[in-house]
Design an enzyme around this catalytic site. Structure first.
Site, PDB file in Angstrom:
ATOM      1  CD  GLU A 250      13.276  18.192  44.539  1.00 32.50           C
ATOM      2  OE1 GLU A 250      13.073  19.540  43.773  1.00 32.50           O
ATOM      3  OE2 GLU A 250      12.640  17.762  45.421  1.00 32.50           O
ATOM      4  CE  LYS A 252      19.383  27.737  43.716  1.00 28.17           C
ATOM      5  NZ  LYS A 252      18.888  28.569  42.712  1.00 28.17           N
ATOM      6  NE  ARG A 257       9.483  28.900  44.896  1.00 34.52           N
ATOM      7  CZ  ARG A 257      10.192  28.766  46.188  1.00 34.52           C
ATOM      8  NH1 ARG A 257      11.154  29.171  46.414  1.00 34.52           N
ATOM      9  NH2 ARG A 257       9.426  27.875  46.857  1.00 34.52           N
ATOM     10  NE  ARG A 272      12.887  33.965  44.810  1.00 39.28           N
ATOM     11  CZ  ARG A 272      13.335  34.738  46.098  1.00 39.28           C
ATOM     12  NH1 ARG A 272      12.783  35.844  46.174  1.00 39.28           N
ATOM     13  NH2 ARG A 272      14.226  34.457  46.872  1.00 39.28           N
ATOM     14  CD  GLU A 302      13.293  28.102  38.930  1.00 42.69           C
ATOM     15  OE1 GLU A 302      12.272  27.959  40.173  1.00 42.69           O
ATOM     16  OE2 GLU A 302      13.891  28.824  38.832  1.00 42.69           O
ATOM     17  CG  PHE A 342      10.360  22.675  43.151  1.00 48.88           C
ATOM     18  CD1 PHE A 342       9.845  23.246  44.160  1.00 48.88           C
ATOM     19  CD2 PHE A 342      10.674  23.436  42.113  1.00 48.88           C
ATOM     20  CE1 PHE A 342       9.947  24.668  44.249  1.00 48.88           C
ATOM     21  CE2 PHE A 342      10.840  24.705  42.134  1.00 48.88           C
ATOM     22  CZ  PHE A 342      10.397  25.252  43.214  1.00 48.88           C
ATOM     23  NE  ARG A 419      17.268  33.139  52.121  1.00 46.16           N
ATOM     24  CZ  ARG A 419      17.311  33.033  50.660  1.00 46.16           C
ATOM     25  NH1 ARG A 419      17.674  32.086  50.126  1.00 46.16           N
ATOM     26  NH2 ARG A 419      16.840  33.971  49.900  1.00 46.16           N
ATOM     27  CE  LYS A 425      20.861  30.023  48.012  1.00 43.74           C
ATOM     28  NZ  LYS A 425      20.433  31.090  47.369  1.00 43.74           N
TER      29      LYS A 425
HETATM   30  P1  ATP Z   1      18.973  32.226  43.854  1.00 50.55           P
HETATM   31  O1  ATP Z   1      19.115  33.826  43.684  1.00 50.55           O
HETATM   32  O2  ATP Z   1      20.236  31.407  44.073  1.00 50.55           O
HETATM   33  O3  ATP Z   1      18.143  31.565  42.625  1.00 50.55           O
HETATM   34  P2  ATP Z   1      16.751  32.792  45.552  1.00 50.55           P
HETATM   35  O4  ATP Z   1      17.155  33.435  46.484  1.00 50.55           O
HETATM   36  O5  ATP Z   1      16.064  33.122  44.337  1.00 50.55           O
HETATM   37  O6  ATP Z   1      18.248  32.176  45.138  1.00 50.55           O
HETATM   38  P3  ATP Z   1      16.869  30.432  46.857  1.00 50.55           P
HETATM   39  O7  ATP Z   1      16.082  30.009  48.353  1.00 50.55           O
HETATM   40  O8  ATP Z   1      18.306  30.627  47.114  1.00 50.55           O
HETATM   41  O9  ATP Z   1      16.002  31.498  46.002  1.00 50.55           O
HETATM   42  O10 ATP Z   1      16.908  29.116  46.156  1.00 50.55           O
HETATM   43  C1  ATP Z   1      15.768  28.474  45.698  1.00 50.55           C
HETATM   44  C2  ATP Z   1      15.269  28.768  44.473  1.00 50.55           C
HETATM   45  O11 ATP Z   1      15.833  27.943  43.432  1.00 50.55           O
HETATM   46  C3  ATP Z   1      13.689  28.692  44.207  1.00 50.55           C
HETATM   47  O12 ATP Z   1      13.475  29.956  44.505  1.00 50.55           O
HETATM   48  C4  ATP Z   1      13.424  28.264  43.007  1.00 50.55           C
HETATM   49  O13 ATP Z   1      13.403  29.288  42.002  1.00 50.55           O
HETATM   50  C5  ATP Z   1      14.880  27.614  42.378  1.00 50.55           C
HETATM   51  N1  ATP Z   1      14.789  26.297  42.055  1.00 50.55           N
HETATM   52  C6  ATP Z   1      14.865  25.756  41.122  1.00 50.55           C
HETATM   53  N2  ATP Z   1      15.028  24.333  41.164  1.00 50.55           N
HETATM   54  C7  ATP Z   1      14.451  24.000  42.506  1.00 50.55           C
HETATM   55  C8  ATP Z   1      14.175  22.771  43.148  1.00 50.55           C
HETATM   56  N3  ATP Z   1      14.421  21.721  42.561  1.00 50.55           N
HETATM   57  N4  ATP Z   1      13.439  22.980  44.119  1.00 50.55           N
HETATM   58  C9  ATP Z   1      13.531  24.126  44.880  1.00 50.55           C
HETATM   59  N5  ATP Z   1      13.487  25.314  44.061  1.00 50.55           N
HETATM   60  C10 ATP Z   1      14.161  25.221  43.090  1.00 50.55           C
END
Ligand code: ATP
Length: 595
Positions: A250, A252, A257, A272, A302, A342, A419, A425
């Site tokens: 998907e 990103k 979030r 979040r 998102e 999502f 996690r 990712k």
């Molecule tokens: P980052 O700082 O890279 O955004 P993070 O620690 O906030 O990372 P990660 O687990 O690394 O969170 O990445 C997931 C985040 O990506 C989710 O919290 C969400 O906000 C975002 N996101 C964007 N598109 C999607 C998607 N299609 N599915 C899930 N999460 C998504």
């Protein structure tokens, strides 16, 4: 229950830096707590009166606390302020003045936990004209009934300076041991917490109904579910390998979030960090109300800022305009957003968190009434690395950060609060050296010199080690800060100042000043190197060596939406180090080939 029992426990907890000892002390406290008020004790121990998502916060300004102390102790404010200047700790200052008062009056009533919790709740709910005076009187009343030790912890709690270093995970351990039938039942208790985000509720049920009761805890609308997070990898092949040869990739999206909860026409949005942010996005509330074809639902998506004129996706920073209490409607037009959904976690009575991804996704697609502004995330199911790579490039070209590649097999449940490797990712910057940013926690600082006298010269930063629940030093950073940052950072850090290294911090470096690990900054560096002094990933690559980020620079992004526990983990740094080594060997071999 007498508040003195809590105050005595806090005193002991504060004196230890060992996690196991802390758990034992917490177990003792829980065992001494009457069952009907276990929730209140849990919340108070975390410096709260209820779970965060309720949005009812403990907290008053130090100035007001001083006024209340002045009234309760009969001392004038100036004297209290002078003492506070010297002690630097409102708790110690309160202890002193309440001791002196008691010596002169010989009079004291007992203070109960219920009374403290009720009064704090009343204070939190008091708003509007005259609120300050009412809050002050309420606090002064409590202080008048308190012993010096009780007063010390009361005032620390109400000024948000409790800082016992008790993490949620420590409370879960203590609950499993005290009432949950032992540590082996901890995963059941943790799952209940992950789907309810309410430690008090979980505690109450463990205590009243035992572990069987905890197993019955269900997903409920308006109780946020702790978010599932992604691991990271740096190539399509590795990702497909890890996900058994097939994944749903998907886009990103680079936004914020949100978890949307819907019960009929009632909607709430959580961030979040699971704080209620409904006020920031009236437009998103409206999307959920009108574009979701289900009576009740819990969905995740998102929110992304879009260009007013072109509808193109804009970077995350643009959403900052929505972080305001007033005038959101005006900014809503100026800075419009789209919602890319999502996840469907709950729909019309059905808990979908234990269903596999294809079922959740299908349910989600079925209930969205799509339009320009509300859609499911763009996705591609593939077994082919080349195809995945093309989709990745397309995602980047269309303004997203890369991909989140998701497992689709029978294991692909929604792992609340974890996690894991079911989501991976894939961002462009992992492909070369350390162009990727990290989110690091400030744990200490060093005094500045020259132009920075009086400010912090460098910050000591840490990663999070999930296995040991500690923060491990990884770099000292003094670049990338604007003059504004230099003014702003000490202000942000002031309320997190502590006298000695925090119990959950692991560092062999001696900082001039220590902070409780709370504030997260985005940092970029040139590379990751082995380090004899930093504790991040200690012994994981080489004996007696940790890892450090070389040439770190603050990117200007304060990661306010992240908790310290959401920072880059030590494991991620180890992985980044390893992939960097791989990259170097690839570069060397292609260079050799050229020669
Ligand atoms: P980052 O700082 O890279 O955004 P993070 O620690 O906030 O990372 P990660 O687990 O690394 O969170 O990445 C997931 C985040 O990506 C989710 O919290 C969400 O906000 C975002 N996101 C964007 N598109 C999607 C998607 N299609 N599915 C899930 N999460 C998504």
């Amino acid at each position: 229950m007498n508040y003195s029992i809590i105050a005595n426990a806090y005193e002991k907890i504060e004196a230890t830096s060992k996690r196991l000892e802390m758990i034992d002390l917490l177990v003792d406290l829980l065992k001494n707590t009457p069952k009907q008020i276990i929730e209140k004790v849990i919340y108070l121990t975390q410096g709260k009166i209820c779970p965060d998502f309720i949005g009812l916060e403990v907290g008053i300004a130090e100035k007001l606390a001083i006024k209340a102390l002045s009234r309760a102790s009969g001392q004038n404010q100036k004297q209290i302020e002078n003492n506070l200047q010297k002690s630097g700790d409102i708790g110690e200052t309160t202890y002193k003045f309440i001791s002196e008062k008691i010596q002169s009056t010989f009079f004291q009533r007992t203070l109960s936990v219920e009374q403290v919790h009720d009064t704090f709740t009343k204070m939190a709910k008091t708003n509007g004209a005259g609120a300050i005076g009412i809050k002050m009187s309420l606090l002064a009343g409590l202080l008048s009934d308190a012993s010096p030790k009780e007063a010390k912890y009361l005032i620390r709690t109400i000024t948000r300076n409790l800082r016992l270093g008790i993490a949620d995970m420590t409370v879960l351990d203590a609950l499993a041991i005290s009432y949950g039938g032992g540590k082996e039942n901890r995963p059941i208790i943790e799952r209940a917490y992950n789907i309810s985000s309410d430690l008090g509720k979980v505690a109450k049920i463990v205590v009243e109904k035992g572990i069987e009761g905890v197993k019955q805890i269900q997903v409920e609308v308006f109780e946020p579910i702790r978010p599932m997070l992604a691991e990271r990898l740096s190539s399509s092949e590795e990702i497909l390998d890890k996900l058994n040869g097939i994944c749903a990739a998907e886009y990103k999206y680079d936004g914020e979030r949100i978890q949307a909860h819907k019960k009929g026409n009632q909607i709430a949005l959580f961030s979040r960090r699971l704080e209620k942010i409904s006020n920031q996005y009236p437009d998103v509330i409206n999307f959920i109300k009108t574009k979701i074809n289900a009576k009740d639902a819990i969905l995740e998506g998102e929110v992304v800022a879009i260009d007013n004129q072109t509808g193109e996706l804009l970077p995350f920073q643009e959403l900052m305009h929505r972080r305001r209490k007033y005038g959101v409607h005006h900014f809503m037009e100026q800075y419009p957003v789209s919602l890319f959904l999502f996840e469907a976690l709950y729909v019309d009575g059905e808990d979908l968190t234990t269903e596999k991804y294809p079922i959740r996704r299908k349910t989600l697609e079925n209930i969205i009434i799509k339009n320009d502004r509300v859609k499911p995330t763009k996705k591609l199911v593939t077994k082919n690395a080349k195809e995945l790579e093309l989709f990745f490039e397309e995602a980047i070209a269309n303004g997203s950060e890369g991909l989140i590649c998701k497992a689709v097999g029978k294991e692909s449940i929604y792992q609340a609060g974890a996690r894991g490797w079911l989501w991976i990712k894939y961002k462009r910057d992992y492909q070369s050296e350390m162009i990727d940013t990290t989110d690091l926690v400030i744990i200490g600082a060093f005094y500045g010199r020259g132009k920075r006298v009086g400010a912090y010269g460098t910050l000591l930063l840490a990663t999070y080690n999930k296995d040991t629940d500690t923060f491990e030093s990884v770099t000292k950073c003094g670049t990338g800060f604007t003059d504004d940052d230099l003014k702003k950072i000490p202000k942000i850090l002031k309320k997190h100042l502590i006298q000695k290294k925090h119990s959950r911090v692991s560092s062999t470096i001696n900082a001039d000043i220590w902070f409780e690990p709370q504030v997260v900054l985005e940092i970029i560096g040139a590379e990751i190197t082995l380090s004899p002094i930093h504790t991040c990933g200690l012994n994981s690559i080489r004996q007696n060596r940790g890892l450090a980020i070389r040439f770190p620079r603050f990117t200007g992004k304060y990661r306010t939406e992240k908790n310290a526990e959401d920072a880059t983990t030590s494991k991620e740094i180890i992985k980044m180090y390893q992939s960097q080594l791989k990259q170097i060997s690839v570069d060397q071999s292609t260079n050799k080939a050229k020669i």
